[in-house]
Design an enzyme around this catalytic site. Structure first.
Site, PDB file in Angstrom:
ATOM      1  N   PHE A   6       0.629  -1.063  -0.266  1.00 26.23           N
ATOM      2  CA  PHE A   6      -0.018   0.226  -0.028  1.00 26.23           C
ATOM      3  C   PHE A   6       1.129   1.238  -0.139  1.00 26.23           C
ATOM      4  O   PHE A   6       1.737   1.298   0.338  1.00 26.23           O
ATOM      5  CB  PHE A   6      -0.915  -0.115   1.250  1.00 26.23           C
ATOM      6  N   GLU A   7       0.593   2.468  -0.502  1.00 22.98           N
ATOM      7  CA  GLU A   7       1.297   3.310  -1.108  1.00 22.98           C
ATOM      8  C   GLU A   7       1.314   4.649   0.372  1.00 22.98           C
ATOM      9  O   GLU A   7       2.841   4.599   0.194  1.00 22.98           O
ATOM     10  CB  GLU A   7       0.044   4.464  -1.934  1.00 22.98           C
ATOM     11  N   ALA A   8       0.773   4.391   0.909  1.00 24.25           N
ATOM     12  CA  ALA A   8       0.712   4.953   1.721  1.00 24.25           C
ATOM     13  C   ALA A   8       2.275   4.176   3.454  1.00 24.25           C
ATOM     14  O   ALA A   8       2.567   4.494   4.498  1.00 24.25           O
ATOM     15  CB  ALA A   8      -0.396   5.200   3.150  1.00 24.25           C
ATOM     16  N   ASN A  31       0.564  11.221  -7.040  1.00 21.74           N
ATOM     17  CA  ASN A  31       1.563  11.484  -5.472  1.00 21.74           C
ATOM     18  C   ASN A  31       3.119  10.582  -5.388  1.00 21.74           C
ATOM     19  O   ASN A  31       3.711  11.657  -4.579  1.00 21.74           O
ATOM     20  CB  ASN A  31       0.761   9.795  -4.636  1.00 21.74           C
TER      21      ASN A  31
END
Lengths: 254, 322
Positions: free
Chosen positions: A50-52, B103
């Site tokens: 997950f990018e977070a 992002n």
């Protein structure tokens, strides 16, 4: 057992796009469902990202977003955007990325920014998030979207995340040397793309619909000549989806 | 070493209208939301916001009319709010300036600022309207000292010939964070994902951190590998338990689904959002009063994270079934 709903069909179809051992980048929503199902069925050795910042979790509860603490259960590393985007995605380690979007066009380009004029939009969406990055830098992408004619136009109003661009070699010409959409999983079926031309074709239509009905609901030309009915979810897949992956009914309505 | 402990009011008073800021956290996680409420209450306006995946942190400021411009990648609260409602409303009505990145390109912009570089190359944005369509033009950028002269610049790598997008560095006036632990001297510990907090902090001229717990500096130094931001980079520390509510803090408390849904419903128009602000931002005289307003001890207990998980597995997450 209750027959599979459209959401369940999509989650199962998404899960089947993952091969065991692959490194998988998933966004919020249905992709998470598919990834968690794959991890609990045919792909126990996949690595979820997950990018977070969550790297390879063993989740017990469905996250509400990719930043949720629920993505940290049993995780190999709790990192951040810098590590995930630079060391894993941009370096070329992600094999399959899952994406959604408001509009998906003929060549699998995604719009998650705006419908209508960019500066004065009819509808403004959240924006790219990591979508443009995943679409550009994953080995292949799987896109998930509701199947409605207005959502599947010939050309997106705003090209947030590159698919096959204008088909043919246009993606490589734009400087994107790898990747591209391999499947578009919708509420009506699964669309794939021909080699070289990257023209879309209907690979399968979900139970209860027909290839002609799918083509009718699609805003771009769709070759339906090779389509077969989507393989129904196995009872075991539905059981895991309902009881293990989403028992709270966040996506799967009981 | 200097003691940087401040009250919420003292810390908020550092931030003037027109400042450029970045806010720590990610969608519904670990935002310094109490500090944002205080900025609104103090009448801070015309903020220029740099973000990646924002949620109802930035959306709160937008809805309060505190924001002039947003450069970012994403505005949503995950499944709770798939499109941040004030963001959508303000953009559609032309009430806010914005610039869209991805992002990874915002990450690269903050990283460049943090490393003292003027730009960073990325492979993202190629072939995309993120490259081709600009929120504000070269001409508008010329007369705006805060804006980079260009949104993005395409180049060929001088070594390999590969096409790349160069994105301009970000340096903000303020970075506002909420972390689990801080020392009075400003050493910060982050538990769970760090998101982009470290790069945002190091790309800022002034870092203000609110925290769940103030811990002695020497205690944090016993496990230095867990500390993320050095004391000399931090200018103010505010002890503010539950300071991220309605957002989550890993190992401390979960997001508040009921409040996030209330926020979302309230954001449908100006009049209704004004009522939300009146109740939750302008009404309470202090953070403690705010916590009483949202349900006090009982509500905080319901949100508390379970040890070993970092969140509350019993939390009712579907709207209205508390």
């Amino acid at each position: 057992m209750r027959a599979a709903s459209t959401t369940e069909l999509m989650a199962v179809a998404a899960a089947r796009e993952i091969a065991d051992g692959e490194i998988v980048f998933a966004g919020t929503g249905l992709p998470m469902l598919g990834a968690m199902l794959a991890q609990r069925t045919h792909a126990p050795n996949m690595t979820l990202l997950f990018e977070a910042g969550a790297i390879d979790p063993r989740m017990l509860h469905l996250p509400m977003s990719v930043g949720d603490s629920r993505t940290l259960v049993g995780v190999a590393q709790a990192a951040g955007l810098f590590e995930v985007f630079n060391y894993i995605l941009q370096s070329g380690r992600v094999e399959v990325g899952f994406l959604g979007g408001a509009q998906i066009d003929r060549y699998g380009n995604i719009n998650s920014t705006a419908v209508g004029d960019y500066h004065h939009p009819d509808v403004r969406f959240p924006g790219s998030g990591g979508s443009a990055d995943v679409a550009t830098l994953s080995g292949r992408t799987v896109i998930m979207a509701p199947h409605e004619r207005r959502r599947l136009p010939e050309r997106v109003d705003y090209l947030t995340s590159p698919g096959w661009l204008e088909g043919g070699e246009s993606r490589v010409r734009a400087g994107i040397l790898t990747g591209g959409p391999s499947a578009l999983v919708t509420t009506m079926g699964v669309i794939r793309y021909r080699e070289a031309s990257h023209e879309p074709y209907l690979d399968s239509f979900h139970p209860g619909t027909t290839p002609e009905a799918v083509r009718e609901e699609t805003g771009f030309p769709l070759d339906i000549s090779d389509s077969t009915e989507t393989l129904a979810p196995a009872p075991e897949e539905l059981e895991i989806l309902r009881r293990v992956v989403d028992p709270e009914g966040i996506f799967i309505k009981p | 070493m200097e003691d940087k402990l401040k009250t919420l009011g003292e810390a908020a008073s550092l931030i003037a209208s027109g400042s450029s800021i970045s806010i720590g956290g990610f969608t519904s996680q670990r935002h310094p939301t109490a500090l944002l409420r205080k900025l609104i209450k103090d009448g801070v306006r015309d903020l220029i916001i740099y973000c990646h995946s924002a949620g109802s942190d930035v959306d709160l400021l937008i809805g309060a009319g505190s924001v002039k411009r947003v450069e970012g990648a994403y505005q949503a609260d995950g499944v709770f709010t798939p499109i941040s409602p004030n963001w959508r409303r303000f953009v559609e009505a032309g009430r806010i300036h914005f610039e869209d990145y991805s992002n990874a390109s915002m990450m690269a912009r903050f990283a460049a600022g943090a490393m003292g570089l003027p730009f960073m190359p990325v492979k993202s944005m190629l072939g995309s309207d993120l490259m081709e369509r600009w929120g504000f033009s070269s001409e508008e950028r010329k007369v705006d000292p805060e804006a980079a002269p260009a949104k993005v610049h395409k180049m060929e790598c001088p070594f390999t010939g590969q096409q790349l997008a160069l994105v301009p560095a970000i340096k903000t006036d303020f970075c506002l964070l909420h972390v689990q632990k801080a020392s009075p001297q400003g050493l910060l510990r982050i538990e769970g994902q760090e998101f982009l907090d470290v790069q945002q902090a190091m790309a800022s001229r002034c870092v203000i951190a609110t925290c769940e717990e103030v811990v002695k500096d020497e205690e944090l130094r016993r496990n230095p590998e867990l500390n993320r931001i050095p004391h000399f980079a931090v200018d103010a520390v505010v002890h503010l338990p539950f300071g991220a509510h309605p957002h989550s803090v890993h190992n401390a408390y979960d997001y508040d689904p009921e409040h996030l849904m209330e926020f979302s419903r309230a954001s449908k128009d100006d009049a209704s959002f004004d009522r939300y602000l009146e109740r939750y931002v302008f009404g309470p005289d202090s953070h403690e009063e705010y916590l009483e307003l949202i349900g006090g001890e009982a509500r905080m207990r319901a949100l508390r994270a379970r040890s070993g998980l970092g969140y509350n597995p019993e939390l009712a997450r579907r709207g209205g079934d508390r």
